[in-house]
Design an enzyme around this catalytic site. Structure first.
Site, short mmCIF file in Angstrom:
data_model
loop_
_atom_site.label_atom_id
_atom_site.label_comp_id
_atom_site.label_asym_id
_atom_site.label_seq_id
_atom_site.Cartn_x
_atom_site.Cartn_y
_atom_site.Cartn_z
N ASP A 105 0.86 -1.18 0.00
CA ASP A 105 0.00 0.00 0.00
C ASP A 105 0.90 1.24 0.00
O ASP A 105 2.11 1.14 0.27
CB ASP A 105 -0.90 -0.03 1.24
CG ASP A 105 -1.74 1.22 1.37
OD1 ASP A 105 -2.44 1.57 0.40
OD2 ASP A 105 -1.70 1.86 2.44
N ASP A 165 -1.48 -0.82 5.96
CA ASP A 165 -1.59 -0.16 7.26
C ASP A 165 -3.03 0.08 7.67
O ASP A 165 -3.28 0.58 8.78
CB ASP A 165 -0.86 1.19 7.23
CG ASP A 165 -1.67 2.26 6.50
OD1 ASP A 165 -2.07 3.25 7.14
OD2 ASP A 165 -1.92 2.08 5.30
N ASP A 202 -0.26 5.13 1.02
CA ASP A 202 -0.51 6.07 2.11
C ASP A 202 -0.49 5.36 3.46
O ASP A 202 -1.26 4.43 3.70
CB ASP A 202 -1.87 6.75 1.92
CG ASP A 202 -1.90 7.66 0.70
OD1 ASP A 202 -1.11 8.61 0.67
OD2 ASP A 202 -2.69 7.41 -0.22
#
Length: 212
Positions: free
Chosen positions: A9, A165, A11
């Site tokens: 991922d 995250d 961001d």
């Protein structure tokens, strides 16, 4: 089967952008006389599709968004990135010690992904292996985004490791049946098949070696 492809991922996983993105949302809604806290927005909306975030907030506060609201927001966030964006702590060490093929898989638009990676000098780790949900047509937590990227990288899902995250991202990896490492910096409770939590990016090379 050994793991040969890492799907990151963007961001909050590679770049420390979640607060900046949500600060941009707070600033944008303040112009509509809606006061929001960026930290609260991070907790509630991290990893979600932007249009769903904006629709949720506009419904909650009964405000109508101007036609240029999203484009204006994007410009605001790009400026915040130029001034303040940094890599996630420890991620450069992790990337330097991981010699697998790597790709970025994000719910954000490709232009935003590339901008963030360039600002943080991380683009070279991924070259053109950058995949946006806007182009693929599936958004996390839909697992198809990861299944499609694995196919485009010409690897099977069981050769991949997903690094995420957010809960929606971890859910996408889990539902795809891919080994998923959840960078759990907020100590959230998450119990999903194929998902292991960690909280230090410098642990990542050792963790991936242990699942290979």
């Amino acid at each position: 089967m050994s793991k040969s492809c890492l799907l990151f991922d963007n961001d909050g996983t590679l770049v420390d952008s979640e607060y900046l993105c949500n600060l941009g949302i707070a600033h944008a809604f303040l112009e509509l006389d809606v006061t929001l806290d960026a930290d609260d927005l991070v907790k509630h909306y991290r990893g979600m599709k932007l249009s769903e975030i904006m629709a949720s907030i506009s419904r909650q506060y009964s405000v109508e968004l101007p036609d240029d609201f999203i484009s204006s927001y994007r410009k605001r966030v790009a400026s915040l990135f130029d001034k303040h964006l940094t890599p996630i702590e420890g991620v450069v060490y992790a990337l330097d010690h991981l010699h697998h093929r790597k790709a970025v898989v994000s719910n954000g638009p490709r232009q935003k992904i590339e901008h963030a990676l360039n600002v943080c000098q991380l683009r070279g780790y991924f070259n053109d292996n950058i995949f946006s949900a806007y182009d693929i047509g599936y958004y996390k937590p839909n697992p198809q985004i990861y299944l499609d990227v694995a196919a485009m990288m010409k690897v099977s899902p069981n050769q991949c490791v997903v690094i995420e995250d957010s809960k929606v991202g971890a859910e996408a990896g889990s539902r795809a049946g891919i080994t998923t490492l959840f960078y759990n910096r907020y100590n959230e409770t998450l119990s999903l098949p194929h998902v292991t939590s960690f909280n230090d990016m410098k642990q990542l090379p050792k963790m991936i070696a242990n699942v290979s």
